[in-house]
Design an enzyme around this catalytic site. Structure first.
Site, PDB file in Angstrom:
ATOM      1  N   GLY A   5      29.134  46.934  36.257  1.00  0.00           N
ATOM      2  CA  GLY A   5      29.051  46.322  34.925  1.00  0.00           C
ATOM      3  C   GLY A   5      29.559  44.883  34.968  1.00  0.00           C
ATOM      4  N   VAL A  17      34.944  31.047  44.662  1.00  0.00           N
ATOM      5  CA  VAL A  17      34.686  31.457  46.054  1.00  0.00           C
ATOM      6  C   VAL A  17      33.855  30.382  46.764  1.00  0.00           C
ATOM      7  CG1 VAL A  17      33.487  33.161  47.503  1.00  0.00           C
ATOM      8  CG2 VAL A  17      34.868  33.932  45.565  1.00  0.00           C
ATOM      9  N   ARG A  66      23.811  48.576  39.540  1.00  0.00           N
ATOM     10  CA  ARG A  66      24.471  49.743  40.148  1.00  0.00           C
ATOM     11  C   ARG A  66      23.424  50.362  41.063  1.00  0.00           C
ATOM     12  NH1 ARG A  66      26.880  50.464  34.562  1.00  0.00           N
ATOM     13  NH2 ARG A  66      29.069  49.959  34.835  1.00  0.00           N
ATOM     14  N   ASP A  97      35.556  49.880  40.481  1.00  0.00           N
ATOM     15  CA  ASP A  97      35.850  50.847  41.540  1.00  0.00           C
ATOM     16  C   ASP A  97      34.616  51.336  42.302  1.00  0.00           C
ATOM     17  OD1 ASP A  97      34.994  52.328  39.420  1.00  0.00           O
ATOM     18  OD2 ASP A  97      36.594  53.820  39.519  1.00  0.00           O
ATOM     19  N   THR A 120      35.965  43.746  35.715  1.00  0.00           N
ATOM     20  CA  THR A 120      35.508  44.766  34.763  1.00  0.00           C
ATOM     21  C   THR A 120      36.308  44.607  33.478  1.00  0.00           C
ATOM     22  OG1 THR A 120      35.612  47.132  34.194  1.00  0.00           O
ATOM     23  CG2 THR A 120      37.008  46.438  35.991  1.00  0.00           C
ATOM     24  N   ASP A 122      37.194  46.918  31.617  1.00  0.00           N
ATOM     25  CA  ASP A 122      37.988  48.126  31.357  1.00  0.00           C
ATOM     26  C   ASP A 122      39.444  48.029  31.800  1.00  0.00           C
ATOM     27  OD1 ASP A 122      35.693  49.200  30.381  1.00  0.00           O
ATOM     28  OD2 ASP A 122      35.344  50.580  32.037  1.00  0.00           O
ATOM     29  N   ASP A 124      40.616  49.026  34.564  1.00  0.00           N
ATOM     30  CA  ASP A 124      40.969  50.345  35.098  1.00  0.00           C
ATOM     31  C   ASP A 124      41.146  50.354  36.615  1.00  0.00           C
ATOM     32  OD1 ASP A 124      38.317  49.863  35.610  1.00  0.00           O
ATOM     33  OD2 ASP A 124      37.601  51.844  35.041  1.00  0.00           O
ATOM     34  N   GLY A 165      35.583  51.728  27.349  1.00  0.00           N
ATOM     35  CA  GLY A 165      36.675  52.330  28.111  1.00  0.00           C
ATOM     36  C   GLY A 165      36.327  53.780  28.370  1.00  0.00           C
ATOM     37  N   ARG A 166      35.561  53.994  29.447  1.00  0.00           N
ATOM     38  CA  ARG A 166      35.095  55.350  29.758  1.00  0.00           C
ATOM     39  C   ARG A 166      36.243  56.280  30.101  1.00  0.00           C
ATOM     40  NH1 ARG A 166      30.649  53.589  34.034  1.00  0.00           N
ATOM     41  NH2 ARG A 166      32.456  52.371  34.602  1.00  0.00           N
ATOM     42  N   GLY A 180      46.026  45.428  14.371  1.00  0.00           N
ATOM     43  CA  GLY A 180      46.754  46.177  13.344  1.00  0.00           C
ATOM     44  C   GLY A 180      46.079  47.473  12.934  1.00  0.00           C
ATOM     45  N   GLU A 182      45.440  51.384  12.225  1.00  0.00           N
ATOM     46  CA  GLU A 182      46.355  52.436  11.759  1.00  0.00           C
ATOM     47  C   GLU A 182      46.508  53.532  12.809  1.00  0.00           C
ATOM     48  OE1 GLU A 182      44.406  50.809   9.537  1.00  0.00           O
ATOM     49  OE2 GLU A 182      46.243  49.977   8.690  1.00  0.00           O
ATOM     50  N   HIS A 248      27.945  46.845  23.902  1.00  0.00           N
ATOM     51  CA  HIS A 248      27.901  45.832  24.971  1.00  0.00           C
ATOM     52  C   HIS A 248      28.266  44.425  24.525  1.00  0.00           C
ATOM     53  CE1 HIS A 248      26.008  49.140  27.043  1.00  0.00           C
ATOM     54  NE2 HIS A 248      26.219  48.506  28.168  1.00  0.00           N
TER      55      HIS A 248
HETATM   56  O1  F6P Z   1      32.793  49.696  33.305  1.00  0.00           O
HETATM   57  C1  F6P Z   1      32.510  48.788  32.324  1.00  0.00           C
HETATM   58  C2  F6P Z   1      31.736  49.411  31.206  1.00  0.00           C
HETATM   59  O2  F6P Z   1      31.479  48.405  30.270  1.00  0.00           O
HETATM   60  C3  F6P Z   1      32.401  50.617  30.525  1.00  0.00           C
HETATM   61  O3  F6P Z   1      33.396  50.282  29.598  1.00  0.00           O
HETATM   62  C4  F6P Z   1      31.220  51.305  29.890  1.00  0.00           C
HETATM   63  O4  F6P Z   1      31.470  52.660  29.716  1.00  0.00           O
HETATM   64  C5  F6P Z   1      30.130  51.089  30.904  1.00  0.00           C
HETATM   65  O5  F6P Z   1      30.484  49.913  31.641  1.00  0.00           O
HETATM   66  C6  F6P Z   1      28.749  50.928  30.336  1.00  0.00           C
HETATM   67  O6  F6P Z   1      27.839  50.841  31.378  1.00  0.00           O
HETATM   68  P1  F6P Z   1      26.326  50.396  31.220  1.00  0.00           P
HETATM   69  O7  F6P Z   1      26.298  48.917  30.970  1.00  0.00           O
HETATM   70  O8  F6P Z   1      25.680  50.756  32.497  1.00  0.00           O
HETATM   71  O9  F6P Z   1      25.778  51.128  30.037  1.00  0.00           O
END
Ligand code: F6P
Length: 318
Positions: A5, A17, A66, A97, A120, A122, A124, A165-166, A180, A182, A248
């Site tokens: 992504g 780079v 991917r 990852d 990324t 995320d 993560d 955030g999968r 903010g 709730e 997105h």
């Molecule tokens: O890993 C980044 C991310 O944006 C995630 O938060 C989300 O779940 C996923 O990619 C969405 O992937 P795609 O763009 O392939 O739908």
């Protein structure tokens, strides 16, 4: 190469780079569409000038993908053949990852030097407090929630806002506190539907007329935000509920200054690691210092959410 992504700051990292290579008199080649382009030999020679005017651009001009084929031995062999044909002898790969897992297998099979830059939204990945694009995404999300709050409060409505955030709740937790919210629902802590109802009940009783609940896409409290809406409609008919899935839009936009600086620092370090003969490392930010972590540790040890923020959020929603 950028892979997986996309995230804001990837262009700034490519620029860094390439310019670092130019600084050390090294040639650099961009690989289009991640591992897909590697397998197809879709390369472009780059120099310091070819990366002008991109530090402020979202997305990645090298494009991303991917790749299913790279998961096969034949695909990786073809990728290796293409790199050899082009006399490429080291790889800087920018992604998450999945990207790093591919890079590690590739290194193991062909002893090909690889360095990873975490890109990324995320956040993560272990071994860095911030991945590229995370800060920009947070600012985007906060900005949008501010706007939704305007209409939520005008109509006395409750909004469920789904953010990306999968597997982790970094975006939800930080943007939720920043805007903010709730309640914040994240995959790391399933608070359950009863607790959500209780909390919304308390909000109503304390005089709040509108509410924002931020939900990470991977949260398991309901099966999705629409189910949460149905549940609240059923159990708390006094609430007028709406759902907003940000999707997105969170991945786009001009990178924040933080992401541009981080990308520039990480790019320099990645090339310098290769020059020192290092491989299988990820460049990251630890205590504001550019550091390295073995790629396998970065993949396995998922970054932990900051539990203090959960407490802060609870107190703030009083
Ligand atoms: O890993 C980044 C991310 O944006 C995630 O938060 C989300 O779940 C996923 O990619 C969405 O992937 P795609 O763009 O392939 O739908």
């Amino acid at each position: 190469m950028t892979s997986g992504g996309d995230s804001p700051g990837m262009n700034a990292a490519i620029r860094s780079v390439v310019r670092t290579c130019a600084f050390y008199n090294l040639e650099s080649v961009g690989i289009y569409r991640g591992y897909e382009g590697m397998i197809e030999g879709d390369f472009i020679e780059l120099n310091a000038r070819s990366v002008k005017g991109i530090i402020n651009k979202g997305g990645t001009f090298l494009k991303s993908a991917r790749s299913k084929e790279f998961r096969t031995k034949e695909g990786r062999q073809e990728a290796y053949n293409q790199l050899k044909k082009e006399n490429i002898d080291a790889l800087v790969t920018i992604g998450g990852d999945g990207t790093f897992t591919g890079a590690l297998i590739f290194n193991k099979e062909f002893n090909f030097p690889v360095i990873g830059i975490p890109g990324t939204i995320d956040n993560d990945i272990a071994g860095t407090s911030h991945t590229l694009g995370y800060d920009t995404a947070l600012n985007t999300v906060v900005d949008v929630i501010d706007k939704i709050r305007d209409t939520a409060s005008s109509h006395n409505r409750l909004f469920f806002i789904e953010v990306m955030g999968r597997d982790v709740g970094h975006i939800a937790l930080n943007a939720g506190v920043g805007a903010g919210a709730e309640e914040i629902l994240i995959p790391e802590e399933n608070l359950g539907l009863d607790r959500l109802v209780e909390s919304l009940q308390r909000s109503k009783e304390s005089g709040k007329s509108s509410s924002i609940v931020v939900v990470a896409e991977g949260d398991k409290t309901g099966s999705n935000v629409f189910e949460l809406k149905d549940y609240i409609n059923e159990h708390m008919p006094e609430y007028d509920v709406r759902v907003s899935v940000l999707g997105h839009m969170q991945r786009g936009g001009s990178p924040s200054c933080f992401d541009r600086v981080l990308a520039s620092r990480m790019g320099v370090k990645s090339v310098e690691c290769l020059l020192e003969g290092q491989s299988n490392l990820m460049v990251g930010l630890i205590n504001d210092k550019i550091s390295t972590t073995p790629l396998d540790k970065a993949i396995k040890g998922q970054s932990k959410i900051n539990k203090e923020l959960i407490r802060v959020s609870d107190i703030m929603s009083t």
